[in-house]
Design a protein around this motif. Structure first.
Motif, PDB file in Angstrom:
ATOM      1  N   UNK A 180     -12.511 -25.852 -37.688  1.00  0.00           N
ATOM      2  CA  UNK A 180     -12.500 -27.157 -37.329  1.00  0.00           C
ATOM      3  C   UNK A 180     -11.118 -28.029 -36.956  1.00  0.00           C
ATOM      4  N   UNK A 181     -10.268 -27.354 -37.432  1.00  0.00           N
ATOM      5  CA  UNK A 181      -8.859 -27.953 -37.608  1.00  0.00           C
ATOM      6  C   UNK A 181      -8.253 -28.327 -36.007  1.00  0.00           C
ATOM      7  N   UNK A 182      -8.727 -27.566 -35.039  1.00  0.00           N
ATOM      8  CA  UNK A 182      -8.268 -27.972 -33.826  1.00  0.00           C
ATOM      9  C   UNK A 182      -9.276 -28.557 -32.768  1.00  0.00           C
ATOM     10  N   UNK A 183     -10.163 -29.391 -33.432  1.00  0.00           N
ATOM     11  CA  UNK A 183     -11.401 -30.122 -32.503  1.00  0.00           C
ATOM     12  C   UNK A 183     -12.015 -29.161 -31.831  1.00  0.00           C
ATOM     13  N   UNK A 184     -12.975 -30.065 -30.917  1.00  0.00           N
ATOM     14  CA  UNK A 184     -13.838 -29.234 -30.125  1.00  0.00           C
ATOM     15  C   UNK A 184     -13.291 -28.812 -28.876  1.00  0.00           C
ATOM     16  N   UNK A 185     -14.080 -27.767 -28.009  1.00  0.00           N
ATOM     17  CA  UNK A 185     -13.929 -27.459 -26.718  1.00  0.00           C
ATOM     18  C   UNK A 185     -12.706 -26.487 -27.062  1.00  0.00           C
ATOM     19  N   UNK A 186     -11.727 -26.598 -25.789  1.00  0.00           N
ATOM     20  CA  UNK A 186     -10.706 -25.689 -25.773  1.00  0.00           C
ATOM     21  C   UNK A 186      -9.250 -26.444 -25.782  1.00  0.00           C
ATOM     22  N   UNK A 187      -9.163 -27.474 -26.587  1.00  0.00           N
ATOM     23  CA  UNK A 187      -8.006 -28.242 -26.700  1.00  0.00           C
ATOM     24  C   UNK A 187      -6.894 -27.314 -27.657  1.00  0.00           C
ATOM     25  N   UNK A 188      -7.630 -26.663 -28.362  1.00  0.00           N
ATOM     26  CA  UNK A 188      -6.737 -25.918 -29.382  1.00  0.00           C
ATOM     27  C   UNK A 188      -6.097 -24.638 -28.582  1.00  0.00           C
ATOM     28  N   UNK A 189      -6.793 -24.069 -27.428  1.00  0.00           N
ATOM     29  CA  UNK A 189      -6.069 -23.069 -26.822  1.00  0.00           C
ATOM     30  C   UNK A 189      -4.869 -23.772 -26.035  1.00  0.00           C
ATOM     31  N   UNK A 190      -4.987 -24.855 -25.540  1.00  0.00           N
ATOM     32  CA  UNK A 190      -3.875 -25.560 -24.694  1.00  0.00           C
ATOM     33  C   UNK A 190      -2.729 -25.803 -25.459  1.00  0.00           C
ATOM     34  N   UNK A 191      -3.129 -26.641 -26.699  1.00  0.00           N
ATOM     35  CA  UNK A 191      -2.294 -27.292 -27.601  1.00  0.00           C
ATOM     36  C   UNK A 191      -1.457 -26.267 -28.680  1.00  0.00           C
ATOM     37  N   UNK A 192      -2.172 -25.204 -28.781  1.00  0.00           N
ATOM     38  CA  UNK A 192      -1.628 -24.420 -30.197  1.00  0.00           C
ATOM     39  C   UNK A 192      -1.453 -23.096 -29.802  1.00  0.00           C
ATOM     40  N   UNK A 193      -2.720 -22.302 -29.186  1.00  0.00           N
ATOM     41  CA  UNK A 193      -2.551 -20.936 -28.861  1.00  0.00           C
ATOM     42  C   UNK A 193      -1.740 -20.501 -27.796  1.00  0.00           C
ATOM     43  N   UNK A 195       1.104 -22.312 -26.649  1.00  0.00           N
ATOM     44  CA  UNK A 195       2.325 -22.203 -27.130  1.00  0.00           C
ATOM     45  C   UNK A 195       2.844 -21.237 -28.235  1.00  0.00           C
ATOM     46  N   UNK A 196       2.121 -20.983 -29.239  1.00  0.00           N
ATOM     47  CA  UNK A 196       2.111 -19.775 -30.048  1.00  0.00           C
ATOM     48  C   UNK A 196       2.527 -18.872 -29.590  1.00  0.00           C
ATOM     49  N   UNK A 197       1.764 -18.248 -28.532  1.00  0.00           N
ATOM     50  CA  UNK A 197       1.749 -17.081 -27.654  1.00  0.00           C
ATOM     51  C   UNK A 197       3.235 -17.029 -27.160  1.00  0.00           C
ATOM     52  N   UNK A 198       3.709 -17.944 -26.578  1.00  0.00           N
ATOM     53  CA  UNK A 198       4.901 -17.949 -25.695  1.00  0.00           C
ATOM     54  C   UNK A 198       6.008 -17.857 -26.878  1.00  0.00           C
ATOM     55  N   UNK A 199       5.929 -18.489 -27.895  1.00  0.00           N
ATOM     56  CA  UNK A 199       6.984 -18.596 -29.046  1.00  0.00           C
ATOM     57  C   UNK A 199       7.094 -17.164 -29.622  1.00  0.00           C
ATOM     58  N   UNK A 200       5.894 -16.419 -29.835  1.00  0.00           N
ATOM     59  CA  UNK A 200       5.996 -15.213 -30.320  1.00  0.00           C
ATOM     60  C   UNK A 200       6.516 -14.167 -29.457  1.00  0.00           C
ATOM     61  N   UNK A 201       5.953 -14.339 -28.026  1.00  0.00           N
ATOM     62  CA  UNK A 201       6.513 -13.339 -26.972  1.00  0.00           C
ATOM     63  C   UNK A 201       8.130 -13.539 -26.808  1.00  0.00           C
ATOM     64  N   UNK A 202       8.595 -14.602 -26.878  1.00  0.00           N
ATOM     65  CA  UNK A 202       9.947 -14.878 -26.842  1.00  0.00           C
ATOM     66  C   UNK A 202      10.938 -14.225 -27.984  1.00  0.00           C
ATOM     67  N   UNK A 203      10.058 -14.485 -29.120  1.00  0.00           N
ATOM     68  CA  UNK A 203      10.537 -14.003 -30.267  1.00  0.00           C
ATOM     69  C   UNK A 203      10.710 -12.355 -30.123  1.00  0.00           C
ATOM     70  N   UNK A 204       9.833 -11.722 -29.749  1.00  0.00           N
ATOM     71  CA  UNK A 204       9.692 -10.233 -29.370  1.00  0.00           C
ATOM     72  C   UNK A 204      10.580  -9.821 -28.343  1.00  0.00           C
ATOM     73  N   UNK A 205      11.280 -10.636 -27.665  1.00  0.00           N
ATOM     74  CA  UNK A 205      12.283 -10.347 -26.633  1.00  0.00           C
ATOM     75  C   UNK A 205      11.870 -10.682 -25.313  1.00  0.00           C
ATOM     76  N   UNK A 206      10.922 -11.467 -24.827  1.00  0.00           N
ATOM     77  CA  UNK A 206      10.523 -12.053 -23.462  1.00  0.00           C
ATOM     78  C   UNK A 206      11.309 -12.898 -23.105  1.00  0.00           C
ATOM     79  N   UNK A 207      11.601 -13.036 -21.733  1.00  0.00           N
ATOM     80  CA  UNK A 207      12.016 -14.274 -21.167  1.00  0.00           C
ATOM     81  C   UNK A 207      11.342 -15.500 -21.188  1.00  0.00           C
ATOM     82  N   UNK A 208      11.327 -16.658 -21.413  1.00  0.00           N
ATOM     83  CA  UNK A 208      10.635 -17.865 -21.374  1.00  0.00           C
ATOM     84  C   UNK A 208       9.920 -18.085 -20.018  1.00  0.00           C
ATOM     85  N   UNK A 209      10.842 -18.178 -19.108  1.00  0.00           N
ATOM     86  CA  UNK A 209      10.387 -18.318 -18.088  1.00  0.00           C
ATOM     87  C   UNK A 209       9.060 -17.417 -17.487  1.00  0.00           C
ATOM     88  N   UNK A 210       9.637 -16.017 -17.709  1.00  0.00           N
ATOM     89  CA  UNK A 210       8.532 -15.114 -17.212  1.00  0.00           C
ATOM     90  C   UNK A 210       7.370 -14.881 -18.212  1.00  0.00           C
TER      91      UNK A 210
END
Length: 224
Positions: A180-193, A195-210
């Motif tokens: 319940x920490x990210x509210x109802x619906x899909x808010x957490x996907x947009x606001x957390x998941x 951005x987390x995926x992008x940060x991890x991907x870039x950390x693993x070597x991907x280009x942010x734009x790509x």
């Protein structure tokens, strides 16, 4: 009336266990309640599973089987990063649909004091001792990571290590979401998941734009 085949009774008990978990949590997973669900005596649990501990283990294996079935629905495209994010979204959907089942599957809850033993995934030797069902589910992430690395989007690395990082990120996110920490619906996907995926991907070597373009592709497909 002739008795039901053993396989049928065992399957009925497993289905009943998952229903009880979904509606009543780990406290509801009791031999007496299981027997009542299928119209049998409590001895059926011990006859077909040997005890509640073995039944809880089978519940965990079924959780992995269902997770594998949903991950297996994700089809490869020409964008392996988008495909990995689609796997993460499929993982998230699976757990959100039955969080009690996956709390047992991953050893986060202990019905009747019975807890599924965790498995060490950090070496090839230790992985040999994990359940086939668990390794099959994890294998989808391993294969996804391998495709991304071979496409040059992530730096060269062990596909198992990268998959474990991806798994840690999505499972950590989903654990917090179902609590319940990210509210109802899909808010957490947009606001957390995402951005987390992008940060991890870039950390693993991907280009942010790509990575951002890949995320947009995955999200558009997810929303239909």
């Amino acid at each position: 009336m002739s008795p039901k085949p053993a396989a049928e009774v065992k399957a009925a008990l497993l289905d009943a266990a998952i229903r009880l978990l979904a509606h009543g949590g780990p406290e509801a997973l009791q031999a007496r309640k299981l027997a009542a669900e299928i119209g049998a005596s409590t001895m059926a649990v011990y006859t077909h599973f040997g005890g509640m501990g073995a039944l809880v283990d089978e519940v965990a294996r079924e959780g992995f089987r269902r997770l594998s079935a949903n991950l297996g629905e994700v089809r490869d495209t020409d964008d392996p990063v988008a495909d990995v994010l689609t796997l993460a979204l499929a993982y998230r959907r699976t757990v959100v649909e039955n969080p009690q089942l996956y709390a047992v599957t991953f050893g986060q809850s202990q019905p009747n004091g019975q807890k599924v033993a965790p498995g060490d995934m950090t070496s090839e030797e230790s992985r040999r001792h994990l359940s086939e069902e668990g390794m099959e589910a994890f294998g989808y992430l391993v294969r996804g990571a391998d495709r991304v690395i071979k496409a040059g989007r992530f730096r060269p690395a062990s596909e198992f290590a990268v998959a474990a990082q991806l798994w840690s990120a999505v499972h950590g996110y989903v654990t917090l979401e179902v609590a319940g920490h990210f509210g109802d619906g899909d808010n957490g996907v947009d606001q957390v998941l995402i951005p987390l995926a992008l940060a991890l991907g870039v950390g693993l070597g991907d280009d942010l734009e790509a990575a951002t373009r890949s995320a947009e592709v995955a999200i558009e497909a997810w929303r239909g």
